[in-house]
Design a protein around this motif. Sequence first.
Motif, mmCIF file in Angstrom:
data_model
loop_
_atom_site.group_PDB
_atom_site.id
_atom_site.type_symbol
_atom_site.label_atom_id
_atom_site.label_comp_id
_atom_site.label_asym_id
_atom_site.label_seq_id
_atom_site.Cartn_x
_atom_site.Cartn_y
_atom_site.Cartn_z
ATOM 1 N N UNK A 192 0.830 -1.208 0.000
ATOM 2 C CA UNK A 192 0.000 0.000 0.000
ATOM 3 C C UNK A 192 0.860 1.252 0.000
ATOM 4 N N UNK A 193 1.944 1.237 0.772
ATOM 5 C CA UNK A 193 2.835 2.399 0.817
ATOM 6 C C UNK A 193 3.500 2.628 -0.536
ATOM 7 N N UNK A 194 3.975 1.553 -1.164
ATOM 8 C CA UNK A 194 4.642 1.681 -2.461
ATOM 9 C C UNK A 194 3.661 2.173 -3.520
ATOM 10 N N UNK A 195 2.450 1.617 -3.521
ATOM 11 C CA UNK A 195 1.454 2.030 -4.506
ATOM 12 C C UNK A 195 1.075 3.490 -4.324
ATOM 13 N N UNK A 196 0.976 3.929 -3.089
ATOM 14 C CA UNK A 196 0.625 5.333 -2.827
ATOM 15 C C UNK A 196 1.706 6.270 -3.359
ATOM 16 N N UNK A 197 2.975 5.904 -3.161
ATOM 17 C CA UNK A 197 4.069 6.740 -3.670
ATOM 18 C C UNK A 197 4.017 6.824 -5.191
ATOM 19 N N UNK A 198 3.816 5.697 -5.835
ATOM 20 C CA UNK A 198 3.791 5.694 -7.291
ATOM 21 C C UNK A 198 2.546 6.387 -7.828
ATOM 22 N N UNK A 199 1.434 6.207 -7.166
ATOM 23 C CA UNK A 199 0.192 6.849 -7.604
ATOM 24 C C UNK A 199 0.335 8.365 -7.591
ATOM 25 N N UNK A 200 1.032 8.876 -6.585
ATOM 26 C CA UNK A 200 1.216 10.326 -6.471
ATOM 27 C C UNK A 200 2.120 10.866 -7.570
ATOM 28 N N UNK A 201 3.046 10.026 -8.054
ATOM 29 C CA UNK A 201 4.047 10.523 -9.003
ATOM 30 C C UNK A 201 3.838 10.036 -10.431
ATOM 31 N N UNK A 202 3.299 8.836 -10.607
ATOM 32 C CA UNK A 202 3.356 8.214 -11.929
ATOM 33 C C UNK A 202 2.016 7.832 -12.545
ATOM 34 N N UNK A 203 0.957 7.713 -11.764
ATOM 35 C CA UNK A 203 -0.317 7.364 -12.379
ATOM 36 C C UNK A 203 -1.118 6.372 -11.569
ATOM 37 N N UNK A 204 -1.892 5.554 -12.247
ATOM 38 C CA UNK A 204 -2.867 4.667 -11.625
ATOM 39 C C UNK A 204 -2.196 3.366 -11.172
ATOM 40 N N UNK A 205 -1.782 3.327 -9.909
ATOM 41 C CA UNK A 205 -1.126 2.157 -9.336
ATOM 42 C C UNK A 205 -1.919 1.702 -8.120
ATOM 43 N N UNK A 206 -2.259 0.426 -8.079
ATOM 44 C CA UNK A 206 -3.111 -0.108 -7.022
ATOM 45 C C UNK A 206 -2.442 -1.313 -6.360
ATOM 46 N N UNK A 207 -2.481 -1.388 -5.047
ATOM 47 C CA UNK A 207 -1.831 -2.511 -4.365
ATOM 48 C C UNK A 207 -2.657 -3.789 -4.435
ATOM 49 N N UNK A 208 -1.969 -4.922 -4.536
ATOM 50 C CA UNK A 208 -2.606 -6.234 -4.518
ATOM 51 C C UNK A 208 -1.772 -7.138 -3.617
ATOM 52 N N UNK A 209 -2.391 -7.748 -2.631
ATOM 53 C CA UNK A 209 -1.672 -8.710 -1.798
ATOM 54 C C UNK A 209 -1.509 -9.994 -2.595
ATOM 55 N N UNK A 210 -0.247 -10.371 -2.828
ATOM 56 C CA UNK A 210 0.013 -11.548 -3.651
ATOM 57 C C UNK A 210 1.353 -12.148 -3.253
ATOM 58 N N UNK A 211 1.287 -13.339 -2.721
ATOM 59 C CA UNK A 211 2.477 -14.130 -2.401
ATOM 60 C C UNK A 211 2.527 -15.258 -3.419
ATOM 61 N N UNK A 212 3.558 -15.279 -4.244
ATOM 62 C CA UNK A 212 3.592 -16.239 -5.349
ATOM 63 C C UNK A 212 3.742 -17.681 -4.887
ATOM 64 N N UNK A 213 4.002 -17.896 -3.600
ATOM 65 C CA UNK A 213 4.075 -19.259 -3.062
ATOM 66 C C UNK A 213 2.784 -19.649 -2.340
ATOM 67 N N UNK A 214 1.791 -18.769 -2.350
ATOM 68 C CA UNK A 214 0.545 -18.995 -1.613
ATOM 69 C C UNK A 214 -0.631 -19.026 -2.587
#
Length: 242
Positions: free
Chosen positions: A42-64
Motif C-alpha cells: 500500500x505504501x509503495x502504490x501510494x508513492x507511485x500513484x502520487x508521481x506516476x499514475x494509476x497504481x493499485x496494491x494487490x496482496x500476492x504471495x507467489x508461493x501462496x
Amino acid sequence: MTEKTTALVTGANKGIGYEVAAGLAREGMTVLLGSRDRERGEEAAARLRAADGDVRPVVLDVTDPATIEAAAAALTRLDVLVNNAGISGTAWVPPSATSPRTVWEVFETNVIGVLMVTNAMLPLLRRSPAARIVNVSSGVGSLAHHTDPGHYMSGLPPMATYPVSKTALNSLTVQYAKELRKDGILVNAAAPGACATDFSKDLPYKITRTAADGAAIIIRLATLGPDGPTGGFYDDEGIVPW
C-alpha cells in the motif's frame, strides 16, 4: 476496473519490480502492484500513484495459492503480467554443500510461483487483445555464459540455487511461448542485469546500475507491438544466449 490496459507486477513494492510498476504506469496503464506484505504494498502504490499514475496494491504471495486465486478473482481485465518476484537463496554455496530444501525454496518462488501466477491469470490474459507476459530472469541463467571461458560468469563460484532456477525459468518461458503463440500472447524472459537493490546488497563488488536501468528491458518487452518476438531471452543489448 476500467477498460484501460492493465498490468500486474509481482514482487513490486521495491527494487526492479517497483521501477517496472512506475514505468508501466507512466505508459498509461493501470498497474496492480503485487506484494506479499499488505502495508508495504500500500505504501509503495501510494508513492507511485502520487508521481506516476494509476497504481493499485494487490496482496500476492507467489508461493501462496490462496492469495494468487484471490488476486485473479478480483480482476476483470489483465493485459500484461510481469513475473518479477524472486529470491536468491544461499549465495556462494557449491552444489555439493547445498541442501535439497534450499533448492526447493528457491524453485518454489522463482519457477513454481511463476507457473502458479501465470496459470491463474491466463483466462484473463487470453481475453486481452494484446497480452504480454514477461518473466524476470537473469544473465546467470544462461548456460552459454557459464560454459564460455571468455565470459566472466564462467569464473563465478558454482551454485545450485539461483542460477539453476533462472535456467529453469528460461525453459518454462519457451514452453509457455509455444503454447500461447496461437492465442497471440507474447512471452519472453528479461535479464535486467545486476542492479543496486536490496537483492544484490551482499554481492562482493560495487554495482552502479540502478533498478530503473534494470527495469527498462522489462518495460520494453511488456509493451511489444503485435509483430514483437516471443519465446526469447533479452537484455539491453538484445538477445541473450541460452
